[in-house]
Design an enzyme around this catalytic site. Structure first.
Site, PDB file in Angstrom:
ATOM      1  N   GLN A   1     -23.752  38.693  19.464  1.00 53.31           N
ATOM      2  CA  GLN A   1     -25.001  38.460  20.179  1.00 53.31           C
ATOM      3  C   GLN A   1     -25.112  39.184  21.511  1.00 53.31           C
ATOM      4  O   GLN A   1     -26.211  39.598  21.893  1.00 53.31           O
ATOM      5  CB  GLN A   1     -25.188  36.950  20.410  1.00 53.31           C
ATOM      6  CG  GLN A   1     -25.467  36.166  19.124  1.00 53.31           C
ATOM      7  CD  GLN A   1     -26.701  36.677  18.406  1.00 53.31           C
ATOM      8  OE1 GLN A   1     -26.578  37.465  17.463  1.00 53.31           O
ATOM      9  NE2 GLN A   1     -27.864  36.264  18.849  1.00 53.31           N
TER      10      GLN A   1
ATOM     11  N   ASP B   1     -41.165  40.050   5.410  1.00 54.27           N
ATOM     12  CA  ASP B   1     -39.867  40.101   4.722  1.00 54.27           C
ATOM     13  C   ASP B   1     -39.949  39.602   3.281  1.00 54.27           C
ATOM     14  O   ASP B   1     -38.963  39.110   2.730  1.00 54.27           O
ATOM     15  CB  ASP B   1     -38.825  39.264   5.490  1.00 54.27           C
ATOM     16  CG  ASP B   1     -38.036  40.087   6.490  1.00 54.27           C
ATOM     17  OD1 ASP B   1     -37.948  41.322   6.308  1.00 54.27           O
ATOM     18  OD2 ASP B   1     -37.520  39.507   7.475  1.00 54.27           O
TER      19      ASP B   1
ATOM     20  N   HIS C   1     -32.892  35.579   5.732  1.00 50.71           N
ATOM     21  CA  HIS C   1     -34.204  36.137   5.401  1.00 50.71           C
ATOM     22  C   HIS C   1     -34.887  35.291   4.324  1.00 50.71           C
ATOM     23  O   HIS C   1     -34.955  35.666   3.160  1.00 50.71           O
ATOM     24  CB  HIS C   1     -34.060  37.593   4.952  1.00 50.71           C
ATOM     25  CG  HIS C   1     -33.662  38.512   6.058  1.00 50.71           C
ATOM     26  ND1 HIS C   1     -32.362  38.924   6.256  1.00 50.71           N
ATOM     27  CD2 HIS C   1     -34.396  39.074   7.055  1.00 50.71           C
ATOM     28  CE1 HIS C   1     -32.305  39.721   7.315  1.00 50.71           C
ATOM     29  NE2 HIS C   1     -33.532  39.829   7.818  1.00 50.71           N
TER      30      HIS C   1
ATOM     31  N   ARG D   1     -38.308  30.094   5.970  1.00 52.56           N
ATOM     32  CA  ARG D   1     -38.266  29.522   7.324  1.00 52.56           C
ATOM     33  C   ARG D   1     -38.284  30.637   8.370  1.00 52.56           C
ATOM     34  O   ARG D   1     -38.897  30.505   9.428  1.00 52.56           O
ATOM     35  CB  ARG D   1     -37.044  28.620   7.488  1.00 52.56           C
ATOM     36  CG  ARG D   1     -37.109  27.745   8.751  1.00 52.56           C
ATOM     37  CD  ARG D   1     -35.944  26.771   8.824  1.00 52.56           C
ATOM     38  NE  ARG D   1     -35.953  25.837   7.714  1.00 52.56           N
ATOM     39  CZ  ARG D   1     -36.678  24.719   7.675  1.00 52.56           C
ATOM     40  NH1 ARG D   1     -37.445  24.392   8.700  1.00 52.56           N
ATOM     41  NH2 ARG D   1     -36.633  23.931   6.623  1.00 52.56           N
ATOM     42  N   HIS D   2     -37.583  31.735   8.083  1.00 50.82           N
ATOM     43  CA  HIS D   2     -37.624  32.888   8.995  1.00 50.82           C
ATOM     44  C   HIS D   2     -39.046  33.447   9.061  1.00 50.82           C
ATOM     45  O   HIS D   2     -39.538  33.787  10.146  1.00 50.82           O
ATOM     46  CB  HIS D   2     -36.650  33.972   8.520  1.00 50.82           C
ATOM     47  CG  HIS D   2     -36.828  35.295   9.212  1.00 50.82           C
ATOM     48  ND1 HIS D   2     -36.567  35.486  10.557  1.00 50.82           N
ATOM     49  CD2 HIS D   2     -37.270  36.497   8.745  1.00 50.82           C
ATOM     50  CE1 HIS D   2     -36.823  36.739  10.887  1.00 50.82           C
ATOM     51  NE2 HIS D   2     -37.259  37.379   9.799  1.00 50.82           N
TER      52      HIS D   2
END
EC number: 3.1.4.-
Length: 486
Positions: free
Chosen positions: A429, A269, A228, A231-232
């Site tokens: 995933q 965020d 977080h 870049r996110h």
């Protein structure tokens, strides 16, 4: 017979009592003292003797001196009682002893405090050297470990203006954009370009320098977490920009909607601490207490976003009407709060009820669509090519493991999908892609069929990829078990 006054001339003695000079006069049978300090005089009868007889008048001088000494002793005793000299001495001695002890203890405390300060400084310097320097902030919501946050710069932003190539401009509109090849300054320039390209700067009369300052403030208020981070933030914003173009949202939604979608994505965020809502609530952190366990992180992201916008030099909405800003603000808050995964089922079910008869003129329908769109962008990494998406899985697991390790050390519950002893990349995933991502994107696909090839199919391919990896992992585990038995 001679006069008694001639035989007993008064004698005067000066005494120092508690810093005040006292005069004592002794005459025949009577003794008086006068307080000479302060201009006040007092007389105290200490003792009284009858007038001496004629025979006593002829006593020797030695007898008179003995009597005088006796009187002085009585005077001293009376003074001691009157002024509580002994008690005062004891009290002063005790207080001195207490003060000496206190000074000693306080001295030790000062030494310990200084030692702690030095240790904290060393630790902070070490963390700064590892994670990059940070700047002080006057933000209201101080949730960083050192009690300080980053603040927007107040000068003209210094990051260079990159001229984006036509190739980059086209790539920005697609989910295949490789976010790992760009530095922070380049990502800032890309975000700046998106606002200009969508017409938001012109529509909302944004000062271009204010836009730069705002973007810098946003970047500086993302922490250096494994996942977080800024870049996110850029990934989510770039995916939103891509979906706007892919789904032709400019033809279906208003410019205000475009601005809300992009700004919510950029801010969604802000100041994320790297520990999720479950940890905040179980650990009873300041944020959980402040927001009553209701989406504490998402509420915090909103608060920081509008704390930045409250600064005149960063207010990209300075030139819109107050009522319009109120509506924009409420819509951005709604979208950021929608990114709380605890509300995933509720939001998706609401959208499913509307999608078959979706009405772009219906405010509630559009509001629900925008909530789903930001959710899609927030968790869209698996839509990207494997070489771009897979590093994000590693980053997320690293952040998960940091949290689960802390939860174990603090005796808090640990989610199995975050436990380094229980989870693997494939197991992490497969379920998420099968039961969260694909159902949500397939629902959006009903409204925008064009996303199937570019967004939904990559998700199916990613699911297959991780299922293959799981089969390999299972085969290797089985082989190890067999070898161990032998």
């Amino acid at each position: 017979m001679g006069s008694s006054s001639s035989s007993y001339a008064p004698k005067t003695v000066y005494l120092d009592v508690d810093g005040k000079v006292q005069r004592v006069s002794v005459s025949e049978g009577l003794m008086f003292f006068t307080a000479v300090s302060g201009g006040l005089a007092g007389v105290m009868t200490i003792c009284h003797h009858s007038y001496l007889s004629a025979e006593k008048e002829q006593c020797s001088n030695a007898a008179k001196e003995d009597m005088f000494q006796n009187v002085l002793s009585q005077v001293a005793e009376q003074f001691s009682r009157a002024f509580r000299i002994n008690e005062l001495k004891t009290e002063v001695t005790n207080r001195l002893a207490m003060l000496e002890k206190r000074v000693e203890l306080e001295g030790l405390k000062v030494v310990e405090i200084e030692k702690c300060k030095n240790d904290l400084k060393k630790l902070r310097d070490e963390m700064t050297s590892r994670g990059g320097a940070r700047v002080n902030c006057n933000c209201k919501y101080n949730f960083t470990d050192d009690g300080k946050k980053l603040s927007p710069r107040r000068d003209v932003p210094s990051y260079p203006k990159y001229t984006l190539s036509q190739e980059t401009i086209e790539a920005l509109k697609k989910p295949t954009f490789d976010v790992w090849h760009w530095e922070h300054n380049e990502m800032l320039s890309c975000l700046e370009y998106m606002y200009h390209d969508l017409g938001l700067v012109k529509e909302f009369n944004m000062n271009p320098i204010t836009l730069k300052r705002w973007l810098l403030a946003i970047q500086e208020n993302y922490r250096e977490n494994p996942f977080h981070n800024f870049r996110h933030c850029f990934c989510v914003s770039q995916m939103m920009y891509g979906m706007i173009h892919l789904c032709n949202l400019q033809e279906k939604l208003t410019m205000t909607d475009m601005c809300i979608l992009m700004t919510a994505a950029v801010c969604h965020d802000l100041d994320h601490p790297g520990y999720n809502n479950t940890y905040q609530i179980n650990a009873r952190t300041e944020l959980a207490v402040r927001y009553n366990d209701i989406s504490p992180l998402e509420n915090h992201h909103c608060a920081v976003a509008f704390q930045i916008l409250a600064m005149p030099e960063c207010n990209i909405f300075a030139n819109i009407e107050p009522e319009s800003f109120k509506q924009v603000r409420q819509a951005i808050i709604t979208l950021i709060l929608a990114t709380d995964m605890a509300r995933h089922g509720e939001i998706l079910d609401s959208f499913r009820q509307k999608v078959d008869n979706f009405d772009f003129t219906n405010e509630e329908h559009v509001k629900c669509l925008k909530m789903v769109l930001i959710k899609c962008c927030d968790i869209s990494n698996e839509v990207r090519p494997t070489e771009v998406a897979e590093p994000w899985v590693d980053c997320l697991l690293e952040e998960y493991f940091m949290q689960s390790d802390r939860e174990k050390s603090e005796g808090l519950p640990v989610a199995p999908f975050m436990d380094r002893d229980k989870v693997t990349k494939p197991t992490a995933q497969i379920g998420f892609i099968k039961f969260v991502l694909i159902p949500m994107f397939e629902t959006v696909m009903k409204l925008f069929p064009q996303i199937e090839e570019i967004m939904v199919q990559p998700l199916r391919d990613s699911r297959d990829h991780y299922e293959e990896l799981k089969q390999i992992d299972d085969a290797m585990s089985e082989k190890k078990k067999t070898e161990t038995k032998k």
